[in-house]
Scaffold this motif. Structure first.
Motif, PDB file in Angstrom:
ATOM      1  N   VAL A  33      38.822  48.297  49.980  1.00 25.90           N
ATOM      2  CA  VAL A  33      39.691  48.813  48.919  1.00 25.90           C
ATOM      3  C   VAL A  33      40.586  47.727  48.322  1.00 25.90           C
ATOM      4  CG1 VAL A  33      39.738  51.261  49.501  1.00 25.90           C
ATOM      5  CG2 VAL A  33      41.220  49.696  50.734  1.00 25.90           C
ATOM      6  N   ASN A  34      40.924  46.723  49.126  1.00 25.65           N
ATOM      7  CA  ASN A  34      41.786  45.656  48.651  1.00 25.65           C
ATOM      8  C   ASN A  34      41.175  44.292  48.922  1.00 25.65           C
ATOM      9  OD1 ASN A  34      44.350  46.059  47.345  1.00 25.65           O
ATOM     10  ND2 ASN A  34      44.889  47.339  49.096  1.00 25.65           N
ATOM     11  N   PRO A  35      41.325  43.297  48.088  1.00 23.35           N
ATOM     12  CA  PRO A  35      41.918  43.382  46.740  1.00 23.35           C
ATOM     13  C   PRO A  35      40.952  44.050  45.763  1.00 23.35           C
ATOM     14  CG  PRO A  35      41.007  41.209  47.136  1.00 23.35           C
ATOM     15  CD  PRO A  35      40.821  41.977  48.413  1.00 23.35           C
ATOM     16  N   PRO A  36      41.429  44.310  44.516  1.00 18.72           N
ATOM     17  CA  PRO A  36      40.550  44.900  43.502  1.00 18.72           C
ATOM     18  C   PRO A  36      39.384  43.955  43.193  1.00 18.72           C
ATOM     19  CG  PRO A  36      42.830  44.903  42.760  1.00 18.72           C
ATOM     20  CD  PRO A  36      42.790  44.084  43.999  1.00 18.72           C
ATOM     21  N   SER A  37      38.349  44.471  42.544  1.00 17.83           N
ATOM     22  CA  SER A  37      37.153  43.676  42.259  1.00 17.83           C
ATOM     23  C   SER A  37      37.493  42.362  41.573  1.00 17.83           C
ATOM     24  CB  SER A  37      36.206  44.480  41.362  1.00 17.83           C
ATOM     25  OG  SER A  37      35.757  45.612  42.058  1.00 17.83           O
ATOM     26  N   HIS A  38      36.892  41.287  42.106  1.00 14.93           N
ATOM     27  CA  HIS A  38      37.108  39.972  41.529  1.00 14.93           C
ATOM     28  C   HIS A  38      35.800  39.202  41.584  1.00 14.93           C
ATOM     29  CE1 HIS A  38      37.899  39.854  45.873  1.00 14.93           C
ATOM     30  NE2 HIS A  38      37.271  38.695  45.826  1.00 14.93           N
ATOM     31  N   THR A  44      38.740  35.403  39.604  1.00 17.68           N
ATOM     32  CA  THR A  44      39.415  36.143  38.534  1.00 17.68           C
ATOM     33  C   THR A  44      39.234  37.648  38.737  1.00 17.68           C
ATOM     34  OG1 THR A  44      38.823  34.346  37.043  1.00 17.68           O
ATOM     35  CG2 THR A  44      39.646  36.381  36.028  1.00 17.68           C
ATOM     36  N   ARG A  45      40.342  38.371  38.620  1.00 19.79           N
ATOM     37  CA  ARG A  45      40.260  39.817  38.754  1.00 19.79           C
ATOM     38  C   ARG A  45      39.468  40.391  37.578  1.00 19.79           C
ATOM     39  NH1 ARG A  45      45.175  44.118  39.715  1.00 19.79           N
ATOM     40  NH2 ARG A  45      43.947  45.968  39.219  1.00 19.79           N
ATOM     41  N   LEU A  46      38.499  41.236  37.876  1.00 20.10           N
ATOM     42  CA  LEU A  46      37.650  41.783  36.820  1.00 20.10           C
ATOM     43  C   LEU A  46      38.340  42.942  36.116  1.00 20.10           C
ATOM     44  CD1 LEU A  46      34.209  41.653  38.679  1.00 20.10           C
ATOM     45  CD2 LEU A  46      35.208  39.963  37.142  1.00 20.10           C
ATOM     46  N   GLN A  47      38.159  42.981  34.791  1.00 16.10           N
ATOM     47  CA  GLN A  47      38.762  44.023  33.972  1.00 16.10           C
ATOM     48  C   GLN A  47      37.750  45.161  33.760  1.00 16.10           C
ATOM     49  OE1 GLN A  47      42.023  43.841  33.264  1.00 16.10           O
ATOM     50  NE2 GLN A  47      41.961  41.937  34.453  1.00 16.10           N
ATOM     51  N   PRO A  48      38.228  46.344  33.361  1.00 18.43           N
ATOM     52  CA  PRO A  48      37.308  47.479  33.167  1.00 18.43           C
ATOM     53  C   PRO A  48      36.028  47.149  32.393  1.00 18.43           C
ATOM     54  CG  PRO A  48      39.546  48.224  32.946  1.00 18.43           C
ATOM     55  CD  PRO A  48      39.627  46.721  33.152  1.00 18.43           C
ATOM     56  N   PRO A  49      36.090  46.375  31.280  1.00 19.42           N
ATOM     57  CA  PRO A  49      34.833  46.101  30.567  1.00 19.42           C
ATOM     58  C   PRO A  49      33.829  45.286  31.395  1.00 19.42           C
ATOM     59  CG  PRO A  49      36.740  45.452  29.248  1.00 19.42           C
ATOM     60  CD  PRO A  49      37.249  45.790  30.597  1.00 19.42           C
ATOM     61  N   ASP A  50      34.323  44.582  32.430  1.00 21.14           N
ATOM     62  CA  ASP A  50      33.422  43.785  33.268  1.00 21.14           C
ATOM     63  C   ASP A  50      32.791  44.635  34.361  1.00 21.14           C
ATOM     64  OD1 ASP A  50      34.524  41.638  31.859  1.00 21.14           O
ATOM     65  OD2 ASP A  50      36.141  41.449  33.328  1.00 21.14           O
ATOM     66  N   LEU A  51      33.280  45.866  34.506  1.00 21.76           N
ATOM     67  CA  LEU A  51      32.908  46.670  35.669  1.00 21.76           C
ATOM     68  C   LEU A  51      32.043  47.881  35.340  1.00 21.76           C
ATOM     69  CD1 LEU A  51      36.375  46.520  37.454  1.00 21.76           C
ATOM     70  CD2 LEU A  51      34.265  45.502  38.279  1.00 21.76           C
ATOM     71  N   VAL A  54      25.679  48.351  35.435  1.00 19.13           N
ATOM     72  CA  VAL A  54      24.474  47.907  34.743  1.00 19.13           C
ATOM     73  C   VAL A  54      24.766  47.325  33.355  1.00 19.13           C
ATOM     74  CG1 VAL A  54      22.128  48.517  33.984  1.00 19.13           C
ATOM     75  CG2 VAL A  54      23.094  49.618  35.997  1.00 19.13           C
ATOM     76  N   LEU A  55      25.512  48.054  32.511  1.00 18.51           N
ATOM     77  CA  LEU A  55      25.743  47.608  31.129  1.00 18.51           C
ATOM     78  C   LEU A  55      26.501  46.282  31.077  1.00 18.51           C
ATOM     79  CD1 LEU A  55      26.538  50.964  29.294  1.00 18.51           C
ATOM     80  CD2 LEU A  55      24.383  49.694  29.429  1.00 18.51           C
ATOM     81  N   SER A  56      27.554  46.137  31.899  1.00 25.32           N
ATOM     82  CA  SER A  56      28.298  44.873  31.912  1.00 25.32           C
ATOM     83  C   SER A  56      27.366  43.721  32.267  1.00 25.32           C
ATOM     84  CB  SER A  56      29.446  44.931  32.920  1.00 25.32           C
ATOM     85  OG  SER A  56      30.435  45.812  32.480  1.00 25.32           O
ATOM     86  N   ARG A  65      32.122  36.438  33.117  1.00 24.18           N
ATOM     87  CA  ARG A  65      32.713  36.195  31.806  1.00 24.18           C
ATOM     88  C   ARG A  65      33.701  35.018  31.840  1.00 24.18           C
ATOM     89  NH1 ARG A  65      34.025  40.126  27.775  1.00 24.18           N
ATOM     90  NH2 ARG A  65      33.846  41.838  29.230  1.00 24.18           N
ATOM     91  N   TYR A  66      34.282  34.754  33.012  1.00 22.80           N
ATOM     92  CA  TYR A  66      35.369  33.784  33.103  1.00 22.80           C
ATOM     93  C   TYR A  66      34.899  32.385  33.502  1.00 22.80           C
ATOM     94  CZ  TYR A  66      37.459  38.321  32.907  1.00 22.80           C
ATOM     95  OH  TYR A  66      37.753  39.594  32.514  1.00 22.80           O
ATOM     96  N   CYS A  67      33.986  32.313  34.482  1.00 26.30           N
ATOM     97  CA  CYS A  67      33.563  30.983  34.932  1.00 26.30           C
ATOM     98  C   CYS A  67      32.089  30.705  34.641  1.00 26.30           C
ATOM     99  CB  CYS A  67      33.853  30.800  36.426  1.00 26.30           C
ATOM    100  SG  CYS A  67      32.828  31.835  37.479  1.00 26.30           S
TER     101      CYS A  67
END
Ligand SMILES: [Zn+2]
Length: 263
Positions: A33-38, A44-51, A54-56, A65-67
């Protein structure tokens, strides 16, 4: 009706996304449960659009998206497999209580499949999660008999544990004496059959056990033929247990009836 199937499919995608977290973190001893998805590479902590399941993965072309590091296609595969598996269970069980029960066991089996394939272990946490769900089903069975068990006895799921885990435990003990090593049969395989035994009842557990031994045996033969030089080559048993148990959730009774007719 189609909208219900779509709902179950999307639910499967979302739960599959959570199963990915379990598959990655449980063998590494991390909290689920911790930490949030990264991103496991850049952190980098993933944002809703990255999560979005399948579509992301498709839109980001399988990269962070970040590295820009390549993301394993396993994430999207697990999401799709979970969604399909849930949809087929819904087709089989509809609105009966056994649909969420079968989906719960299936979620655990998918994690078992992936972790045992990569790490050759079946973590105790998965066995315990299965037993907790199984305890609830056992209590439910006292008041409203669970159809897959095939009879109304309260002890049926408990006998399922004895049939599955009991049989493999005996095999494990015997193989220790024959091979003088405890590597032949993992205790994780013995333990995971406890929740499977509860969820399937003793008859279907016997079918699942039979299927997993036969399919693993065939795979072992093929492996031996392919790599004659490397006779020590081994493979995990867990994926065969997981797949066989899921097949039994869908068609176990059909397989049993077909088999008995042929005798
Ligand atoms: Zn990254």
């Amino acid at each position: 009706m189609i909208i219900l199937y779509l709902f179950v499919f999307i639910l499967g995608l979302v739960i599959g996304s959570f199963l990915n977290v379990c598959i990655y973190r449980i063998p590494r001893g991390e909290s689920i449960v911790n930490p949030p998805s990264h991103c496991t590479n850049c952190g980098t902590r993933l944002q809703p659009p990255d999560l979005v399941p399948v579509l992301s993965f498709l839109f980001l072309k399988g990269k962070c998206r970040y590295c820009g590091v390549k993301v394993s296609p396993r994430y999207a595969v697990v999401e799709l497999v979970t969604a399909l598996a849930f949809t087929m269970l819904f087709h089989r069980y509809g609105f009966s209580v056994y649909f969420p029960a079968a989906a719960y066991l299936t979620a655990i089996l998918i994690v078992v499949f992936a972790i045992d394939l990569e790490h050759r272990i079946i973590p105790n946490g998965l066995v315990i999660a299965g037993l907790i769900g199984g305890a609830a089903l056992t209590v439910y069975n006292v008041f409203h008999p669970v159809v897959i068990y095939g009879d109304r006895h309260w002890w049926n799921p408990l006998l399922g544990i004895a049939v599955g885990s009991g049989f493999l435990f005996v095999v494990a003990v015997i193989s220790v004496f024959i091979y003088k090593s405890d590597e032949a049969m993992g205790m994780g395989d013995v333990k995971i059959f406890a929740p499977i035994g509860i969820f399937l009842g003793w008859r279907m557990t016997a079918v699942a056990l039979f299927l997993s031994v036969v399919t693993a045996g065939i795979a072992g033969l093929l492996l031996m033929l392919k790599s004659m030089k490397n006779r020590k080559a081994t493979f995990p048993f867990g994926p065969f247990i997981a797949l066989s148990s899921y097949i039994v959730l869908l068609w176990g009774w059909d397989i049993l009836v077909w088999y008995l007719k042929r005798l």
